[in-house]
Design an enzyme around this catalytic site. Structure first.
Site, PDB file in Angstrom:
ATOM      1  N   ARG A  22     -37.537 -43.415  33.223  1.00 29.91           N
ATOM      2  CA  ARG A  22     -36.946 -44.613  32.968  1.00 29.91           C
ATOM      3  C   ARG A  22     -38.521 -45.449  33.022  1.00 29.91           C
ATOM      4  NH1 ARG A  22     -31.028 -45.299  32.607  1.00 29.91           N
ATOM      5  NH2 ARG A  22     -31.006 -47.500  32.988  1.00 29.91           N
ATOM      6  N   ARG A  39     -17.494 -51.941  25.523  1.00 32.42           N
ATOM      7  CA  ARG A  39     -17.703 -49.786  25.410  1.00 32.42           C
ATOM      8  C   ARG A  39     -16.580 -50.090  26.701  1.00 32.42           C
ATOM      9  NH1 ARG A  39     -22.984 -47.092  27.900  1.00 32.42           N
ATOM     10  NH2 ARG A  39     -22.729 -48.917  29.129  1.00 32.42           N
ATOM     11  N   ARG A  91     -30.510 -55.718  31.653  1.00 29.61           N
ATOM     12  CA  ARG A  91     -31.360 -54.186  31.233  1.00 29.61           C
ATOM     13  C   ARG A  91     -32.526 -53.706  30.020  1.00 29.61           C
ATOM     14  NH1 ARG A  91     -24.900 -52.453  30.799  1.00 29.61           N
ATOM     15  NH2 ARG A  91     -26.145 -50.567  30.136  1.00 29.61           N
TER      16      ARG A  91
HETATM   17  P1  AP5 Z   1     -27.279 -45.885  32.314  1.00 27.18           P
HETATM   18  O1  AP5 Z   1     -25.867 -45.664  32.678  1.00 27.18           O
HETATM   19  O2  AP5 Z   1     -28.033 -45.023  32.394  1.00 27.18           O
HETATM   20  O3  AP5 Z   1     -26.879 -47.003  31.539  1.00 27.18           O
HETATM   21  P2  AP5 Z   1     -28.190 -47.135  30.002  1.00 27.18           P
HETATM   22  O4  AP5 Z   1     -28.959 -46.376  30.281  1.00 27.18           O
HETATM   23  O5  AP5 Z   1     -28.328 -48.731  30.125  1.00 27.18           O
HETATM   24  O6  AP5 Z   1     -27.590 -46.843  29.132  1.00 27.18           O
HETATM   25  P3  AP5 Z   1     -25.424 -47.087  28.143  1.00 27.18           P
HETATM   26  O7  AP5 Z   1     -24.910 -46.307  29.248  1.00 27.18           O
HETATM   27  O8  AP5 Z   1     -25.804 -48.324  28.594  1.00 27.18           O
HETATM   28  O9  AP5 Z   1     -25.940 -47.049  26.880  1.00 27.18           O
HETATM   29  P4  AP5 Z   1     -26.173 -45.422  25.967  1.00 27.18           P
HETATM   30  O10 AP5 Z   1     -27.212 -45.353  25.172  1.00 27.18           O
HETATM   31  O11 AP5 Z   1     -25.584 -44.235  26.347  1.00 27.18           O
HETATM   32  O12 AP5 Z   1     -25.093 -46.269  24.883  1.00 27.18           O
HETATM   33  P5  AP5 Z   1     -23.577 -45.045  24.609  1.00 27.18           P
HETATM   34  O13 AP5 Z   1     -23.413 -44.013  24.421  1.00 27.18           O
HETATM   35  O14 AP5 Z   1     -22.522 -45.647  25.542  1.00 27.18           O
HETATM   36  O15 AP5 Z   1     -28.132 -46.507  33.486  1.00 27.18           O
HETATM   37  C1  AP5 Z   1     -26.885 -48.099  34.556  1.00 27.18           C
HETATM   38  C2  AP5 Z   1     -28.366 -48.301  35.449  1.00 27.18           C
HETATM   39  O16 AP5 Z   1     -27.872 -47.102  36.427  1.00 27.18           O
HETATM   40  C3  AP5 Z   1     -29.664 -48.660  35.593  1.00 27.18           C
HETATM   41  O17 AP5 Z   1     -29.333 -49.897  34.948  1.00 27.18           O
HETATM   42  C4  AP5 Z   1     -30.013 -48.185  36.590  1.00 27.18           C
HETATM   43  O18 AP5 Z   1     -29.745 -49.400  37.130  1.00 27.18           O
HETATM   44  C5  AP5 Z   1     -29.926 -47.524  37.117  1.00 27.18           C
HETATM   45  N1  AP5 Z   1     -30.212 -45.830  36.627  1.00 27.18           N
HETATM   46  C6  AP5 Z   1     -29.620 -44.775  35.969  1.00 27.18           C
HETATM   47  N2  AP5 Z   1     -30.973 -43.910  35.335  1.00 27.18           N
HETATM   48  C7  AP5 Z   1     -31.612 -44.155  36.481  1.00 27.18           C
HETATM   49  C8  AP5 Z   1     -33.406 -45.042  36.242  1.00 27.18           C
HETATM   50  N3  AP5 Z   1     -33.643 -43.321  35.577  1.00 27.18           N
HETATM   51  N4  AP5 Z   1     -33.959 -45.000  36.914  1.00 27.18           N
HETATM   52  C9  AP5 Z   1     -33.980 -45.975  37.975  1.00 27.18           C
HETATM   53  N5  AP5 Z   1     -32.209 -46.431  37.814  1.00 27.18           N
HETATM   54  C10 AP5 Z   1     -31.395 -45.841  36.567  1.00 27.18           C
HETATM   55  O19 AP5 Z   1     -23.174 -45.839  23.685  1.00 27.18           O
HETATM   56  C11 AP5 Z   1     -22.484 -48.044  24.040  1.00 27.18           C
HETATM   57  C12 AP5 Z   1     -21.541 -48.165  23.065  1.00 27.18           C
HETATM   58  O20 AP5 Z   1     -21.865 -48.288  21.795  1.00 27.18           O
HETATM   59  C13 AP5 Z   1     -19.955 -47.435  23.960  1.00 27.18           C
HETATM   60  O21 AP5 Z   1     -18.809 -47.941  23.318  1.00 27.18           O
HETATM   61  C14 AP5 Z   1     -20.199 -46.346  22.248  1.00 27.18           C
HETATM   62  O22 AP5 Z   1     -19.276 -45.920  21.595  1.00 27.18           O
HETATM   63  C15 AP5 Z   1     -21.039 -47.510  21.133  1.00 27.18           C
HETATM   64  N6  AP5 Z   1     -20.957 -46.608  20.161  1.00 27.18           N
HETATM   65  C16 AP5 Z   1     -22.391 -45.595  19.818  1.00 27.18           C
HETATM   66  N7  AP5 Z   1     -22.389 -44.992  19.061  1.00 27.18           N
HETATM   67  C17 AP5 Z   1     -21.873 -46.109  17.771  1.00 27.18           C
HETATM   68  C18 AP5 Z   1     -21.963 -46.069  16.519  1.00 27.18           C
HETATM   69  N8  AP5 Z   1     -22.650 -45.016  16.093  1.00 27.18           N
HETATM   70  N9  AP5 Z   1     -21.773 -46.875  16.307  1.00 27.18           N
HETATM   71  C19 AP5 Z   1     -20.651 -47.869  16.484  1.00 27.18           C
HETATM   72  N10 AP5 Z   1     -20.899 -47.799  18.218  1.00 27.18           N
HETATM   73  C20 AP5 Z   1     -21.342 -46.836  19.052  1.00 27.18           C
END
Ligand code: AP5
Length: 228
Positions: free
Chosen positions: A88, A127, A171
């Site tokens: 990240r 979500r 975020r």
């Molecule tokens: P993390 O859990 O990694 O969250 P993120 O990167 O913010 O990513 P998300 O999980 O929110 O999104 P995603 O892209 O996975 O989307 P998703 O598939 O779920 O990190 C959380 C926290 O942990 C960070 O803020 C930080 O504090 C810490 N952290 C983690 N890693 C770190 C690192 N390396 N360094 C430092 N800190 C770290 O989809 C989202 C929604 O959209 C779902 O409801 C899904 O059903 C829907 N969706 C998906 N695709 C579609 C589509 N095609 N059409 C419609 N809806 C859709």
């Protein structure tokens, strides 16, 4: 197969990671999930990470890096892995590169999931996730078959504490300030590939698996069946 998934919150990394990991039979290593499990189990790591995660801040590099290199050293990650949420920051990316180079197993590809920013908040606030197997749902776009329960294992779904509009906006800001520069980092190394993460989930899965099939040396053992 050694792959990094890049993209802002809500881009669909976790959703697609579950499908890719099944199709290519490699473990999905999601740093966010590892932290959340530690928070639930009230470990020292969980207690440290929680304060950052609740606010939408990144957890400090020194905490994350050791955790990931330990995980990558485990047996199941030797044949390949899918990194979801790591790296990240530039220091995380450099450490990962050095670590993998020291073991002669460099990354094969970095997938950047693109989604319009206007879509992110809508996706995130509705979500729901399975705390057991990482399956991802959306109340409107991808609801579970039985309300509140994971389709795969029946575990009650949860609403992440950082999935509020206010925290998501923070975020996103963290993404722009610290993570976006990795796009150039990997582009410069010829590893970056784009996936348009809009349209039905199954369509994005198909696009992703097709792209991975085109990466030299990869072959989906299920012939894309997981996308059906
Ligand atoms: P993390 O859990 O990694 O969250 P993120 O990167 O913010 O990513 P998300 O999980 O929110 O999104 P995603 O892209 O996975 O989307 P998703 O598939 O779920 O990190 C959380 C926290 O942990 C960070 O803020 C930080 O504090 C810490 N952290 C983690 N890693 C770190 C690192 N390396 N360094 C430092 N800190 C770290 O989809 C989202 C929604 O959209 C779902 O409801 C899904 O059903 C829907 N969706 C998906 N695709 C579609 C589509 N095609 N059409 C419609 N809806 C859709």
């Amino acid at each position: 197969m050694r792959v990094v998934l890049l993209g802002p919150p809500g881009a669909g990394k976790g959703t697609q990671a579950v499908h890719i990991s099944r199709a290519f039979e490699v473990p999905r290593i999601a740093t966010g999930d590892i932290f959340r499990e530690n928070v639930r189990n009230e470990t020292a790591l969980g207690k440290e990470a929680k304060a950052y995660m609740d606010l939408g801040d990144l957890v400090p590099d020194d905490v994350v890096i050791g955790m990931v290199t330990d995980r990558l050293s485990q047996d199941d990650a030797q044949k390949g892995f899918l990194l979801d949420g790591f790296p990240r920051t530039v220091p995380q990316a450099v450490t990962l590169e050095d670590f993998l180079a020291s073991e002669s197993r460099p990354l094969d590809v970095v997938l950047r999931f693109n989604v319009p920013e206007s879509e992110v908040v809508r996706r995130i606030v509705n979500r729901r996730v399975c705390p057991k197997d990482g399956s991802v749902y959306h109340l409107e776009f991808a609801p579970p078959r039985k309300e509140g329960l994971c389709d795969e294992c029946g575990t009650p779904l949860v609403h992440r504490k950082d999935d509020t509009q206010e925290v998501v906006l923070h975020r996103l800001q963290e993404y722009h300030e610290k993570t976006e520069r990795l796009e150039y980092f990997y582009w410069e190394r010829g590893l970056l590939r784009d996936v348009e993460s809009i349209g039905p989930v199954e369509e994005v899965t198909r696009r992703t698996l097709t792209l991975l099939d085109d990466v030299e040396g990869f072959s989906d053992p299920n012939g894309g069946e997981d996308a059906a």
